[in-house]
Design a protein around this motif. Structure first.
Motif, PDB file in Angstrom:
ATOM      1  N   GLY A 128       0.782  -1.228   0.000  1.00 43.58           N
ATOM      2  CA  GLY A 128       0.000   0.000   0.000  1.00 43.58           C
ATOM      3  C   GLY A 128       0.812   1.276   0.000  1.00 43.58           C
ATOM      4  N   ASN A 129       2.136   1.154  -0.162  1.00 43.45           N
ATOM      5  CA  ASN A 129       3.016   2.322  -0.158  1.00 43.45           C
ATOM      6  C   ASN A 129       4.011   2.162  -1.301  1.00 43.45           C
ATOM      7  N   SER A 130       3.882   2.985  -2.335  1.00 43.92           N
ATOM      8  CA  SER A 130       4.726   2.840  -3.521  1.00 43.92           C
ATOM      9  C   SER A 130       6.193   3.126  -3.231  1.00 43.92           C
ATOM     10  N   VAL A 131       6.472   4.008  -2.270  1.00 43.32           N
ATOM     11  CA  VAL A 131       7.860   4.287  -1.899  1.00 43.32           C
ATOM     12  C   VAL A 131       8.469   3.057  -1.231  1.00 43.32           C
ATOM     13  N   TYR A 132       7.714   2.416  -0.336  1.00 41.48           N
ATOM     14  CA  TYR A 132       8.186   1.193   0.298  1.00 41.48           C
ATOM     15  C   TYR A 132       8.440   0.101  -0.745  1.00 41.48           C
ATOM     16  N   ALA A 133       7.568   0.028  -1.758  1.00 39.13           N
ATOM     17  CA  ALA A 133       7.740  -0.969  -2.814  1.00 39.13           C
ATOM     18  C   ALA A 133       9.075  -0.760  -3.513  1.00 39.13           C
ATOM     19  N   ARG A 134       9.406   0.490  -3.781  1.00 39.48           N
ATOM     20  CA  ARG A 134      10.683   0.780  -4.446  1.00 39.48           C
ATOM     21  C   ARG A 134      11.867   0.478  -3.527  1.00 39.48           C
ATOM     22  N   LEU A 135      11.733   0.781  -2.250  1.00 39.15           N
ATOM     23  CA  LEU A 135      12.803   0.475  -1.311  1.00 39.15           C
ATOM     24  C   LEU A 135      13.030  -1.038  -1.208  1.00 39.15           C
ATOM     25  N   MET A 136      11.945  -1.807  -1.255  1.00 39.46           N
ATOM     26  CA  MET A 136      12.099  -3.259  -1.221  1.00 39.46           C
ATOM     27  C   MET A 136      12.838  -3.746  -2.454  1.00 39.46           C
ATOM     28  N   GLN A 137      12.565  -3.125  -3.616  1.00 41.90           N
ATOM     29  CA  GLN A 137      13.294  -3.479  -4.830  1.00 41.90           C
ATOM     30  C   GLN A 137      14.794  -3.259  -4.643  1.00 41.90           C
ATOM     31  N   ILE A 138      15.150  -2.163  -3.994  1.00 42.60           N
ATOM     32  CA  ILE A 138      16.561  -1.872  -3.738  1.00 42.60           C
ATOM     33  C   ILE A 138      17.167  -2.932  -2.822  1.00 42.60           C
ATOM     34  N   MET A 139      16.435  -3.293  -1.767  1.00 47.26           N
ATOM     35  CA  MET A 139      16.955  -4.254  -0.794  1.00 47.26           C
ATOM     36  C   MET A 139      17.193  -5.619  -1.416  1.00 47.26           C
ATOM     37  N   VAL A 140      16.256  -6.104  -2.241  1.00 47.27           N
ATOM     38  CA  VAL A 140      16.422  -7.443  -2.794  1.00 47.27           C
ATOM     39  C   VAL A 140      17.592  -7.491  -3.777  1.00 47.27           C
ATOM     40  N   LEU A 141      17.924  -6.362  -4.370  1.00 41.79           N
ATOM     41  CA  LEU A 141      19.084  -6.317  -5.251  1.00 41.79           C
ATOM     42  C   LEU A 141      20.385  -6.206  -4.457  1.00 41.79           C
ATOM     43  N   MET A 142      20.386  -5.390  -3.421  1.00 44.17           N
ATOM     44  CA  MET A 142      21.599  -5.192  -2.631  1.00 44.17           C
ATOM     45  C   MET A 142      22.014  -6.438  -1.853  1.00 44.17           C
ATOM     46  N   ARG A 143      21.056  -7.283  -1.525  1.00 44.82           N
ATOM     47  CA  ARG A 143      21.371  -8.430  -0.677  1.00 44.82           C
ATOM     48  C   ARG A 143      21.828  -9.653  -1.465  1.00 44.82           C
ATOM     49  N   GLN A 144      21.825  -9.596  -2.783  1.00 45.18           N
ATOM     50  CA  GLN A 144      22.041 -10.788  -3.595  1.00 45.18           C
ATOM     51  C   GLN A 144      23.309 -11.558  -3.229  1.00 45.18           C
ATOM     52  N   GLU A 145      24.434 -10.864  -3.179  1.00 42.24           N
ATOM     53  CA  GLU A 145      25.699 -11.539  -2.927  1.00 42.24           C
ATOM     54  C   GLU A 145      25.707 -12.229  -1.571  1.00 42.24           C
ATOM     55  N   SER A 146      25.323 -11.492  -0.537  1.00 42.55           N
ATOM     56  CA  SER A 146      25.353 -12.065   0.806  1.00 42.55           C
ATOM     57  C   SER A 146      24.306 -13.158   0.969  1.00 42.55           C
ATOM     58  N   ALA A 147      23.135 -12.998   0.331  1.00 42.96           N
ATOM     59  CA  ALA A 147      22.077 -13.996   0.449  1.00 42.96           C
ATOM     60  C   ALA A 147      22.501 -15.320  -0.183  1.00 42.96           C
ATOM     61  N   ILE A 148      23.092 -15.258  -1.355  1.00 46.68           N
ATOM     62  CA  ILE A 148      23.545 -16.486  -2.016  1.00 46.68           C
ATOM     63  C   ILE A 148      24.623 -17.166  -1.177  1.00 46.68           C
TER      64      ILE A 148
END
Length: 232
Positions: A163-183
């Protein structure tokens, strides 16, 4: 649209902040076309080069779409942030795992809680499907990369429907930034089972009328994640 001349230093950053604020506040809406560089420069009281730098920077983080020969437009809601930009940011800071996880904890927790606050029967049904999919994946032979795709799909969905478009964009940033450490974490022998366990707890908590329970499950998940990455 009302513009005010900018009189301080770091004019490019101020133009960026002014335009970004107008976008996030809704004054500029998805699909709106901005005035041309010359008009913006006159309205803000800066040079065209300052405006051009600001527009390019905002396009890199996905807030604007620049169409050669046609102008600059506010990106449509839900437009993805260019992965190259975010991954460059990540590699600049990838040695600061504690700071990345602190940011993830803060942002992802807030996104999930906001989704919980705005949950609907349709959202709950979709989250149940994701929970069942996680349980199926747990029993499968799947690579860390493919497992991360499932987790990314879940988190992106939560961001999109919170319900918050800014939060949606921030989540997009987080899922990209975490890729290396998550794998890195997901390649550990027990990581898949633990990830499924903690995430299913979070998704199940959405059915309970207890916001603090959801928050506690999220906190437990991040404590586990930080512990795993710090050990390897």
């Amino acid at each position: 649209m009302d513009y005010e001349p900018l009189k301080k230093v770091t004019l490019t950053e101020q133009v960026m902040e002014r335009l970004a604020g107008m976008i996030t506040s809704g004054q500029l809406k998805p699909g709106d076309k901005l005035p041309n560089e010359r008009d913006l420069a006159e309205l803000f009281g800066v040079t065209r080069s300052r405006v051009r730098e600001a527009l390019r920077a905002l396009s890199l983080v996905g807030m604007l779409t620049i169409k050669p020969g046609d102008g600059s437009f506010v990106s449509e809601e839900g437009a993805k942030i260019p992965e190259e930009t975010v991954m460059w940011m990540y590699y600049q800071e990838m040695h600061r795992h504690d700071e990345i996880y602190a940011a993830r904890n803060l942002i992802e927790t807030e996104v999930y809680l906001t989704c919980y606050d705005n949950r609907t029967p349709e959202i709950l049904a979709r989250l149940d499907e994701y929970r069942d999919r996680l349980l199926d994946v747990e029993a499968e032979e799947i690579s860390a990369e493919d497992f991360l795709k499932v987790l990314t799909e879940i988190d992106t969905y939560v961001g999109d429907v919170c319900g918050n478009s800014v939060y949606a964009r921030l989540m997009q940033i987080m899922v990209l930034m975490r890729q290396e450490s998550a794998i890195k974490v997901l390649k550990l022998s027990t990581s898949k089972e633990s990830a499924v366990f903690y995430r299913c707890k979070i998704l199940n908590a959405f059915h309970q009328d207890d916001r603090n329970k959801v928050k506690k499950c999220l906190s437990d998940f991040f404590k586990y994640s930080i512990k795993e990455i710090s050990m390897h």
